[in-house]
Write a protein that holds these residues in place. Structure first.
Motif, PDB file in Angstrom:
ATOM      1  N   GLY A 144       0.790  -1.217   0.000  1.00 34.80           N
ATOM      2  CA  GLY A 144       0.000   0.000   0.000  1.00 34.80           C
ATOM      3  C   GLY A 144       0.822   1.267   0.000  1.00 34.80           C
ATOM      4  O   GLY A 144       0.276   2.360  -0.196  1.00 34.80           O
ATOM      5  N   SER A 145       2.137   1.177   0.188  1.00 30.93           N
ATOM      6  CA  SER A 145       2.991   2.361   0.122  1.00 30.93           C
ATOM      7  C   SER A 145       3.346   2.704  -1.320  1.00 30.93           C
ATOM      8  O   SER A 145       3.942   3.737  -1.591  1.00 30.93           O
ATOM      9  CB  SER A 145       4.270   2.156   0.949  1.00 30.93           C
ATOM     10  N   CYS A 146       2.968   1.860  -2.251  1.00 37.98           N
ATOM     11  CA  CYS A 146       3.257   2.027  -3.678  1.00 37.98           C
ATOM     12  C   CYS A 146       2.015   2.593  -4.381  1.00 37.98           C
ATOM     13  O   CYS A 146       0.984   1.924  -4.420  1.00 37.98           O
ATOM     14  CB  CYS A 146       3.640   0.662  -4.252  1.00 37.98           C
ATOM     15  N   PRO A 147       2.096   3.823  -4.915  1.00 39.59           N
ATOM     16  CA  PRO A 147       0.926   4.406  -5.595  1.00 39.59           C
ATOM     17  C   PRO A 147       0.404   3.546  -6.746  1.00 39.59           C
ATOM     18  O   PRO A 147      -0.805   3.433  -6.942  1.00 39.59           O
ATOM     19  CB  PRO A 147       1.431   5.749  -6.108  1.00 39.59           C
ATOM     20  N   LEU A 148       1.286   2.928  -7.486  1.00 41.09           N
ATOM     21  CA  LEU A 148       0.877   2.062  -8.596  1.00 41.09           C
ATOM     22  C   LEU A 148       0.100   0.861  -8.067  1.00 41.09           C
ATOM     23  O   LEU A 148      -0.966   0.511  -8.583  1.00 41.09           O
ATOM     24  CB  LEU A 148       2.113   1.612  -9.374  1.00 41.09           C
ATOM     25  N   CYS A 149       0.614   0.255  -7.015  1.00 44.28           N
ATOM     26  CA  CYS A 149      -0.043  -0.908  -6.409  1.00 44.28           C
ATOM     27  C   CYS A 149      -1.411  -0.525  -5.845  1.00 44.28           C
ATOM     28  O   CYS A 149      -2.394  -1.237  -6.033  1.00 44.28           O
ATOM     29  CB  CYS A 149       0.825  -1.502  -5.307  1.00 44.28           C
ATOM     30  N   ARG A 150      -1.465   0.613  -5.132  1.00 46.14           N
ATOM     31  CA  ARG A 150      -2.741   1.081  -4.570  1.00 46.14           C
ATOM     32  C   ARG A 150      -3.775   1.304  -5.663  1.00 46.14           C
ATOM     33  O   ARG A 150      -4.942   0.950  -5.507  1.00 46.14           O
ATOM     34  CB  ARG A 150      -2.551   2.387  -3.793  1.00 46.14           C
ATOM     35  N   ALA A 151      -3.345   1.892  -6.780  1.00 40.25           N
ATOM     36  CA  ALA A 151      -4.276   2.152  -7.883  1.00 40.25           C
ATOM     37  C   ALA A 151      -4.810   0.836  -8.454  1.00 40.25           C
ATOM     38  O   ALA A 151      -6.018   0.688  -8.675  1.00 40.25           O
ATOM     39  CB  ALA A 151      -3.589   2.969  -8.975  1.00 40.25           C
TER      40      ALA A 151
ATOM     41  N   LEU B 159       4.146   7.986 -10.869  1.00 42.37           N
ATOM     42  CA  LEU B 159       2.696   8.022 -10.663  1.00 42.37           C
ATOM     43  C   LEU B 159       2.365   8.793  -9.394  1.00 42.37           C
ATOM     44  O   LEU B 159       1.420   9.585  -9.378  1.00 42.37           O
ATOM     45  CB  LEU B 159       2.122   6.602 -10.592  1.00 42.37           C
ATOM     46  N   GLY B 160       3.144   8.597  -8.352  1.00 40.75           N
ATOM     47  CA  GLY B 160       2.929   9.321  -7.102  1.00 40.75           C
ATOM     48  C   GLY B 160       3.037  10.822  -7.307  1.00 40.75           C
ATOM     49  O   GLY B 160       2.223  11.591  -6.781  1.00 40.75           O
ATOM     50  N   ARG B 161       4.026  11.256  -8.098  1.00 42.39           N
ATOM     51  CA  ARG B 161       4.179  12.696  -8.377  1.00 42.39           C
ATOM     52  C   ARG B 161       2.992  13.231  -9.162  1.00 42.39           C
ATOM     53  O   ARG B 161       2.485  14.311  -8.881  1.00 42.39           O
ATOM     54  CB  ARG B 161       5.475  12.943  -9.151  1.00 42.39           C
ATOM     55  N   ILE B 162       2.542  12.472 -10.139  1.00 40.14           N
ATOM     56  CA  ILE B 162       1.394  12.896 -10.949  1.00 40.14           C
ATOM     57  C   ILE B 162       0.151  13.020 -10.079  1.00 40.14           C
ATOM     58  O   ILE B 162      -0.581  14.009 -10.164  1.00 40.14           O
ATOM     59  CB  ILE B 162       1.158  11.906 -12.110  1.00 40.14           C
ATOM     60  N   LEU B 163      -0.090  12.035  -9.236  1.00 38.60           N
ATOM     61  CA  LEU B 163      -1.267  12.069  -8.353  1.00 38.60           C
ATOM     62  C   LEU B 163      -1.176  13.229  -7.369  1.00 38.60           C
ATOM     63  O   LEU B 163      -2.169  13.905  -7.097  1.00 38.60           O
ATOM     64  CB  LEU B 163      -1.413  10.740  -7.611  1.00 38.60           C
ATOM     65  N   GLN B 164       0.024  13.454  -6.824  1.00 35.89           N
ATOM     66  CA  GLN B 164       0.218  14.558  -5.880  1.00 35.89           C
ATOM     67  C   GLN B 164      -0.039  15.894  -6.562  1.00 35.89           C
ATOM     68  O   GLN B 164      -0.697  16.759  -6.008  1.00 35.89           O
ATOM     69  CB  GLN B 164       1.634  14.509  -5.285  1.00 35.89           C
ATOM     70  N   ARG B 165       0.478  16.070  -7.777  1.00 34.91           N
ATOM     71  CA  ARG B 165       0.259  17.306  -8.527  1.00 34.91           C
ATOM     72  C   ARG B 165      -1.224  17.518  -8.789  1.00 34.91           C
ATOM     73  O   ARG B 165      -1.745  18.618  -8.671  1.00 34.91           O
ATOM     74  CB  ARG B 165       1.019  17.270  -9.859  1.00 34.91           C
ATOM     75  N   GLY B 166      -1.914  16.441  -9.132  1.00 36.36           N
ATOM     76  CA  GLY B 166      -3.354  16.521  -9.386  1.00 36.36           C
ATOM     77  C   GLY B 166      -4.121  16.950  -8.139  1.00 36.36           C
ATOM     78  O   GLY B 166      -5.045  17.757  -8.204  1.00 36.36           O
ATOM     79  N   LYS B 167      -3.726  16.447  -6.975  1.00 39.49           N
ATOM     80  CA  LYS B 167      -4.368  16.842  -5.721  1.00 39.49           C
ATOM     81  C   LYS B 167      -4.114  18.316  -5.427  1.00 39.49           C
ATOM     82  O   LYS B 167      -5.010  19.033  -5.013  1.00 39.49           O
ATOM     83  CB  LYS B 167      -3.852  15.983  -4.564  1.00 39.49           C
ATOM     84  N   GLN B 168      -2.878  18.753  -5.655  1.00 40.68           N
ATOM     85  CA  GLN B 168      -2.538  20.155  -5.396  1.00 40.68           C
ATOM     86  C   GLN B 168      -3.309  21.083  -6.333  1.00 40.68           C
ATOM     87  O   GLN B 168      -3.801  22.116  -5.920  1.00 40.68           O
ATOM     88  CB  GLN B 168      -1.030  20.374  -5.540  1.00 40.68           C
ATOM     89  N   GLU B 169      -3.411  20.703  -7.604  1.00 41.30           N
ATOM     90  CA  GLU B 169      -4.144  21.521  -8.564  1.00 41.30           C
ATOM     91  C   GLU B 169      -5.632  21.534  -8.248  1.00 41.30           C
ATOM     92  O   GLU B 169      -6.302  22.535  -8.438  1.00 41.30           O
ATOM     93  CB  GLU B 169      -3.901  21.014  -9.985  1.00 41.30           C
ATOM     94  N   GLY B 170      -6.140  20.417  -7.731  1.00 45.56           N
ATOM     95  CA  GLY B 170      -7.545  20.323  -7.375  1.00 45.56           C
ATOM     96  C   GLY B 170      -7.895  21.255  -6.223  1.00 45.56           C
ATOM     97  O   GLY B 170      -8.980  21.806  -6.158  1.00 45.56           O
TER      98      GLY B 170
END
Length: 134
Positions: free
Chosen positions: A14-21, A120-131
């Motif tokens: 669960g510490s892996c963003p790809l795995c969590r997705a 993927l973690g960076r992309i998801l984090q950026r998306g959260k920040q932009e949101g």
């Protein structure tokens, strides 16, 4: 009425963003509750017998409903077998030589998983920040 088959237990990092997705997708797809998910990255998380937390985080494992412990490509095939929309993939994987090819691909993927996961973690984090900024 036939008894409900036992669940298969999916051990994932669960510490892996790809795995969590991916696990999130499988969880949403599992309408029958055929799978039980265990995040082995959590402190004190249950791991399969004979598998350390580090080993469980480094390689995908599934305890099949019949008690067999599967890892790598075979673990994915067990998940596909339990999900109606993915049974076709499990049937393809049962063809002669297919599981060996899938395992070879999985072993090639393992060394690059951290890079893909960080990206993927960076992309998801950026998306959260932009949101939040919208």
């Amino acid at each position: 009425m036939a008894p409900e088959p036992a669940q298969s237990t999916v051990y994932f990092d669960g510490s892996c963003p790809l795995c969590r997705a991916e696990i999130g997708y499988y969880g949403r797809t599992d309408q029958a509750g055929a799978l039980c998910f265990v995040d082995v990255s959590e402190p004190g998380a249950e791991t399969p017998d004979g598998v350390t937390q580090q080993q469980a985080m480094a390689r995908f494992h599934v305890r099949a409903s019949d008690g067999r412990l599967l890892s790598g490509a075979a673990a994915f095939v067990e998940i596909w077998r339990r999900l109606p929309r993915w049974r076709w993939a499990a049937r393809v994987a049962s063809m002669p030589g297919a599981l060996a090819v899938l395992e070879f691909g999985y072993r090639l993927f393992l060394p690059v998983r951290p890079l893909i996961s960080r990206g993927l973690g960076r992309i998801l984090q950026r998306g959260k920040q932009e949101g939040r900024g919208a």
